[in-house]
Design a protein around this motif. Sequence first.
Motif, PDB file in Angstrom:
ATOM      1  N   VAL A 187     -21.735 -48.590  36.254  1.00  0.00           N
ATOM      2  CA  VAL A 187     -21.691 -47.923  34.943  1.00  0.00           C
ATOM      3  C   VAL A 187     -20.586 -48.593  34.131  1.00  0.00           C
ATOM      4  O   VAL A 187     -19.425 -48.204  34.191  1.00  0.00           O
ATOM      5  CB  VAL A 187     -21.478 -46.399  35.080  1.00  0.00           C
ATOM      6  N   TRP A 188     -20.984 -49.597  33.394  1.00  0.00           N
ATOM      7  CA  TRP A 188     -20.025 -50.446  32.682  1.00  0.00           C
ATOM      8  C   TRP A 188     -20.009 -50.192  31.177  1.00  0.00           C
ATOM      9  O   TRP A 188     -19.331 -50.890  30.438  1.00  0.00           O
ATOM     10  CB  TRP A 188     -20.331 -51.920  32.951  1.00  0.00           C
ATOM     11  N   GLY A 189     -20.769 -49.195  30.722  1.00  0.00           N
ATOM     12  CA  GLY A 189     -20.770 -48.855  29.301  1.00  0.00           C
ATOM     13  C   GLY A 189     -20.785 -47.351  29.113  1.00  0.00           C
ATOM     14  O   GLY A 189     -21.341 -46.619  29.935  1.00  0.00           O
ATOM     15  N   TRP A 190     -20.156 -46.892  28.020  1.00  0.00           N
ATOM     16  CA  TRP A 190     -20.126 -45.460  27.719  1.00  0.00           C
ATOM     17  C   TRP A 190     -20.198 -45.269  26.209  1.00  0.00           C
ATOM     18  O   TRP A 190     -19.301 -45.680  25.479  1.00  0.00           O
ATOM     19  CB  TRP A 190     -18.852 -44.841  28.279  1.00  0.00           C
ATOM     20  N   GLN A 191     -21.274 -44.658  25.762  1.00  0.00           N
ATOM     21  CA  GLN A 191     -21.400 -44.274  24.355  1.00  0.00           C
ATOM     22  C   GLN A 191     -20.818 -42.855  24.261  1.00  0.00           C
ATOM     23  O   GLN A 191     -21.480 -41.883  24.576  1.00  0.00           O
ATOM     24  CB  GLN A 191     -22.869 -44.292  23.929  1.00  0.00           C
ATOM     25  N   TYR A 192     -19.569 -42.775  23.842  1.00  0.00           N
ATOM     26  CA  TYR A 192     -18.863 -41.490  23.883  1.00  0.00           C
ATOM     27  C   TYR A 192     -18.943 -40.717  22.565  1.00  0.00           C
ATOM     28  O   TYR A 192     -18.606 -39.538  22.508  1.00  0.00           O
ATOM     29  CB  TYR A 192     -17.398 -41.685  24.301  1.00  0.00           C
ATOM     30  N   GLY A 193     -19.371 -41.388  21.493  1.00  0.00           N
ATOM     31  CA  GLY A 193     -19.468 -40.706  20.199  1.00  0.00           C
ATOM     32  C   GLY A 193     -20.713 -41.119  19.461  1.00  0.00           C
ATOM     33  O   GLY A 193     -20.950 -42.304  19.258  1.00  0.00           O
ATOM     34  N   ARG A 194     -21.544 -40.148  19.062  1.00  0.00           N
ATOM     35  CA  ARG A 194     -22.785 -40.469  18.364  1.00  0.00           C
ATOM     36  C   ARG A 194     -22.735 -39.986  16.917  1.00  0.00           C
ATOM     37  O   ARG A 194     -22.093 -38.989  16.610  1.00  0.00           O
ATOM     38  CB  ARG A 194     -23.983 -39.829  19.081  1.00  0.00           C
ATOM     39  N   ASP A 195     -23.457 -40.709  16.067  1.00  0.00           N
ATOM     40  CA  ASP A 195     -23.629 -40.310  14.661  1.00  0.00           C
ATOM     41  C   ASP A 195     -22.308 -40.012  13.954  1.00  0.00           C
ATOM     42  O   ASP A 195     -22.061 -38.897  13.492  1.00  0.00           O
ATOM     43  CB  ASP A 195     -24.555 -39.081  14.564  1.00  0.00           C
ATOM     44  N   ALA A 196     -21.453 -41.032  13.900  1.00  0.00           N
ATOM     45  CA  ALA A 196     -20.164 -40.900  13.211  1.00  0.00           C
ATOM     46  C   ALA A 196     -20.401 -40.481  11.764  1.00  0.00           C
ATOM     47  O   ALA A 196     -21.395 -40.873  11.147  1.00  0.00           O
ATOM     48  CB  ALA A 196     -19.410 -42.217  13.275  1.00  0.00           C
ATOM     49  N   THR A 197     -19.491 -39.694  11.223  1.00  0.00           N
ATOM     50  CA  THR A 197     -19.717 -39.121   9.896  1.00  0.00           C
ATOM     51  C   THR A 197     -19.518 -40.125   8.757  1.00  0.00           C
ATOM     52  O   THR A 197     -20.279 -40.136   7.802  1.00  0.00           O
ATOM     53  CB  THR A 197     -18.769 -37.919   9.674  1.00  0.00           C
ATOM     54  N   THR A 198     -18.532 -40.994   8.877  1.00  0.00           N
ATOM     55  CA  THR A 198     -18.188 -41.872   7.750  1.00  0.00           C
ATOM     56  C   THR A 198     -19.110 -43.089   7.633  1.00  0.00           C
ATOM     57  O   THR A 198     -19.488 -43.487   6.536  1.00  0.00           O
ATOM     58  CB  THR A 198     -16.725 -42.339   7.866  1.00  0.00           C
ATOM     59  N   CYS A 199     -19.463 -43.715   8.752  1.00  0.00           N
ATOM     60  CA  CYS A 199     -20.384 -44.869   8.763  1.00  0.00           C
ATOM     61  C   CYS A 199     -21.512 -44.537   9.740  1.00  0.00           C
ATOM     62  O   CYS A 199     -21.281 -43.833  10.720  1.00  0.00           O
ATOM     63  CB  CYS A 199     -19.670 -46.141   9.233  1.00  0.00           C
TER      64      CYS A 199
END
Length: 214
Positions: A187-199
């Motif tokens: 497990v070499w990747g982690w998407q920890y935040g989705r759909d950021a508000t500013t971009c």
Amino acid sequence: MAYYWGVDSASAVTKERYNCVLTNYGKPLYWGRYLTTVQNASDGLTKGEIELLRNSETKVLPIYNNFRKAVGYREGRVVAQNASFHAKRLGFRKGTPLFANVEKFFEVDSDWLRGYVDYLYGSDYKPGFYHDPVNGDFAAAYCKAAAEDPRVADQSILWSAEPEPGATKRRNAPRYKPVKPNCRANVWGWQYGRDATTCPIDTNLIDGRLYEML
């Protein structure tokens, strides 16, 4: 182990979008982009985008999402073949991992995962899976595939979508702690935040071993 911060987006990278991330979140060391256009899902990556990112010293993390379920050995090979074709067309170098985008609502079986890995094992590219290890069928199917064929655990790189504490600036990224399947896995990747508000981006951390392959 060093971990590297970057982003991914379904929409194309423009100068404006890149500057939005740079100004509001920090410099992305890599940018995850989809290899093909899929209606209502993703803009396909272009050579112009690759050039823009390379000129900005940002690597490209390739994602393939032109499939709606992950069932059957032959189907897994076909998806890997298509991903490989588009990676070659866009000039990705040998040894780059190609991440199949396995959504949590997809039907997934171990045969498909083995087919994807088997095809890429004999190609110029490495198998990767973007997945949700908590919700959906992926984790159980992956562990079954790894038990059936050790090459699945040896060769695959996993990019986890859990937990999701939320998008942050580069300097405020959390400590690397993705959820992993209950079996041997890179497990070499982690998407920890989705759909950021500013971009319109998601925020990620990846292991240095994956970063070096991009």
